[in-house]
Design a protein around this motif. Structure first.
Motif, PDB file in Angstrom:
ATOM      1  N   SER A  69     -12.349  14.020  40.616  1.00 41.68           N
ATOM      2  CA  SER A  69     -13.070  15.182  41.138  1.00 41.68           C
ATOM      3  C   SER A  69     -13.629  16.065  40.030  1.00 41.68           C
ATOM      4  O   SER A  69     -14.094  17.159  40.302  1.00 41.68           O
ATOM      5  CB  SER A  69     -12.132  16.012  42.013  1.00 41.68           C
ATOM      6  OG  SER A  69     -11.065  16.527  41.240  1.00 41.68           O
ATOM      7  N   GLY A  70     -13.569  15.596  38.797  1.00 42.82           N
ATOM      8  CA  GLY A  70     -14.023  16.441  37.696  1.00 42.82           C
ATOM      9  C   GLY A  70     -12.997  17.513  37.369  1.00 42.82           C
ATOM     10  O   GLY A  70     -13.337  18.627  37.001  1.00 42.82           O
ATOM     11  N   ASN A  71     -11.732  17.182  37.538  1.00 37.73           N
ATOM     12  CA  ASN A  71     -10.587  18.044  37.218  1.00 37.73           C
ATOM     13  C   ASN A  71     -10.391  19.232  38.148  1.00 37.73           C
ATOM     14  O   ASN A  71      -9.731  20.189  37.786  1.00 37.73           O
ATOM     15  CB  ASN A  71     -10.639  18.508  35.763  1.00 37.73           C
ATOM     16  CG  ASN A  71     -10.404  17.372  34.804  1.00 37.73           C
ATOM     17  OD1 ASN A  71      -9.599  16.487  35.081  1.00 37.73           O
ATOM     18  ND2 ASN A  71     -11.111  17.373  33.696  1.00 37.73           N
ATOM     19  N   CYS A  72     -10.920  19.168  39.358  1.00 34.51           N
ATOM     20  CA  CYS A  72     -10.625  20.247  40.300  1.00 34.51           C
ATOM     21  C   CYS A  72      -9.398  19.896  41.142  1.00 34.51           C
ATOM     22  O   CYS A  72      -8.894  20.725  41.885  1.00 34.51           O
ATOM     23  CB  CYS A  72     -11.826  20.600  41.167  1.00 34.51           C
ATOM     24  SG  CYS A  72     -12.124  19.501  42.545  1.00 34.51           S
ATOM     25  N   GLY A  73      -8.919  18.652  41.023  1.00 35.86           N
ATOM     26  CA  GLY A  73      -7.683  18.266  41.676  1.00 35.86           C
ATOM     27  C   GLY A  73      -7.789  17.965  43.149  1.00 35.86           C
ATOM     28  O   GLY A  73      -6.791  18.008  43.871  1.00 35.86           O
ATOM     29  N   SER A  74      -8.974  17.624  43.634  1.00 39.41           N
ATOM     30  CA  SER A  74      -9.116  17.348  45.061  1.00 39.41           C
ATOM     31  C   SER A  74      -9.446  15.892  45.369  1.00 39.41           C
ATOM     32  O   SER A  74      -9.598  15.527  46.526  1.00 39.41           O
ATOM     33  CB  SER A  74     -10.192  18.254  45.667  1.00 39.41           C
ATOM     34  OG  SER A  74     -11.450  17.956  45.094  1.00 39.41           O
ATOM     35  N   SER A  75      -9.539  15.066  44.328  1.00 40.25           N
ATOM     36  CA  SER A  75      -9.895  13.665  44.519  1.00 40.25           C
ATOM     37  C   SER A  75      -9.207  12.823  43.452  1.00 40.25           C
ATOM     38  O   SER A  75      -9.306  13.131  42.262  1.00 40.25           O
ATOM     39  CB  SER A  75     -11.415  13.517  44.424  1.00 40.25           C
ATOM     40  OG  SER A  75     -11.801  12.181  44.590  1.00 40.25           O
ATOM     41  N   PHE A  76      -8.508  11.776  43.890  1.00 38.55           N
ATOM     42  CA  PHE A  76      -7.763  10.942  42.958  1.00 38.55           C
ATOM     43  C   PHE A  76      -7.953   9.472  43.250  1.00 38.55           C
ATOM     44  O   PHE A  76      -8.125   9.067  44.404  1.00 38.55           O
ATOM     45  CB  PHE A  76      -6.259  11.259  43.021  1.00 38.55           C
ATOM     46  CG  PHE A  76      -5.911  12.610  42.477  1.00 38.55           C
ATOM     47  CD1 PHE A  76      -5.720  12.804  41.127  1.00 38.55           C
ATOM     48  CD2 PHE A  76      -5.792  13.695  43.323  1.00 38.55           C
ATOM     49  CE1 PHE A  76      -5.417  14.055  40.624  1.00 38.55           C
ATOM     50  CE2 PHE A  76      -5.487  14.949  42.838  1.00 38.55           C
ATOM     51  CZ  PHE A  76      -5.298  15.132  41.477  1.00 38.55           C
ATOM     52  N   ALA A  77      -7.890   8.670  42.192  1.00 40.48           N
ATOM     53  CA  ALA A  77      -7.855   7.211  42.297  1.00 40.48           C
ATOM     54  C   ALA A  77      -6.563   6.772  41.617  1.00 40.48           C
ATOM     55  O   ALA A  77      -6.275   7.206  40.497  1.00 40.48           O
ATOM     56  CB  ALA A  77      -9.054   6.590  41.597  1.00 40.48           C
ATOM     57  N   ILE A  78      -5.771   5.944  42.310  1.00 44.17           N
ATOM     58  CA  ILE A  78      -4.515   5.489  41.729  1.00 44.17           C
ATOM     59  C   ILE A  78      -4.488   3.965  41.658  1.00 44.17           C
ATOM     60  O   ILE A  78      -5.153   3.280  42.428  1.00 44.17           O
ATOM     61  CB  ILE A  78      -3.284   5.977  42.522  1.00 44.17           C
ATOM     62  CG1 ILE A  78      -3.242   5.397  43.931  1.00 44.17           C
ATOM     63  CG2 ILE A  78      -3.213   7.497  42.540  1.00 44.17           C
ATOM     64  CD1 ILE A  78      -1.926   5.630  44.661  1.00 44.17           C
ATOM     65  N   THR A  79      -3.723   3.473  40.696  1.00 43.19           N
ATOM     66  CA  THR A  79      -3.379   2.064  40.592  1.00 43.19           C
ATOM     67  C   THR A  79      -1.867   1.994  40.612  1.00 43.19           C
ATOM     68  O   THR A  79      -1.203   2.685  39.831  1.00 43.19           O
ATOM     69  CB  THR A  79      -3.922   1.440  39.290  1.00 43.19           C
ATOM     70  OG1 THR A  79      -5.342   1.577  39.262  1.00 43.19           O
ATOM     71  CG2 THR A  79      -3.544  -0.028  39.181  1.00 43.19           C
ATOM     72  N   VAL A  80      -1.333   1.197  41.528  1.00 45.41           N
ATOM     73  CA  VAL A  80       0.106   1.047  41.663  1.00 45.41           C
ATOM     74  C   VAL A  80       0.439  -0.441  41.569  1.00 45.41           C
ATOM     75  O   VAL A  80      -0.127  -1.249  42.307  1.00 45.41           O
ATOM     76  CB  VAL A  80       0.627   1.589  43.014  1.00 45.41           C
ATOM     77  CG1 VAL A  80       2.139   1.468  43.094  1.00 45.41           C
ATOM     78  CG2 VAL A  80       0.185   3.024  43.227  1.00 45.41           C
ATOM     79  N   VAL A  81       1.346  -0.777  40.654  1.00 49.08           N
ATOM     80  CA  VAL A  81       1.814  -2.151  40.513  1.00 49.08           C
ATOM     81  C   VAL A  81       3.281  -2.162  40.917  1.00 49.08           C
ATOM     82  O   VAL A  81       4.090  -1.447  40.333  1.00 49.08           O
ATOM     83  CB  VAL A  81       1.650  -2.649  39.063  1.00 49.08           C
ATOM     84  CG1 VAL A  81       2.166  -4.077  38.922  1.00 49.08           C
ATOM     85  CG2 VAL A  81       0.191  -2.553  38.626  1.00 49.08           C
TER      86      VAL A  81
END
Length: 101
Positions: free
Chosen positions: A42-54
């Protein structure tokens, strides 16, 4: 919404920590995680995230079932986000993906 490096109350739990740390903590307390990445998209506004989980917990599960597991664990937190994307892999898939690079 608070920036990812600031604190925000999520999910009505009363705990105060950064959103990215809260997402990671909840996943780690519910899954055996071999690798975890999170990116604030989100450009560091903390409202959008992408995660990778193994996780070996994803073995013998289709992608949809894996995503459903993660969505259930993070249900309260996801409600507070604008966008959330995930990549869920088994340790074997992760090793194969890293080998391609």
């Amino acid at each position: 919404m608070a920036a990812a490096d600031e604190t925000a109350e999520l999910g009505g739990t009363g705990s105060t920590m950064s959103i990215d740390k809260r997402l990671e903590e909840k996943l780690r307390s519910n899954l055996k995680i071999d690798h975890f990445d999170i990116v604030d998209t989100s450009g560091n506004c903390g409202s959008s995230f992408a995660i990778t989980v193994v996780s070996p917990d994803f073995a013998k599960r289709m992608t949809l079932a894996r995503h459903k597991m993660v969505n259930q664990i993070l249900a309260d937190e996801i409600k507070a986000l604008h966008a959330f994307s995930q990549k869920t892999l088994t340790p074997e898939q992760w090793a194969a993906e890293k080998g391609k690079k």
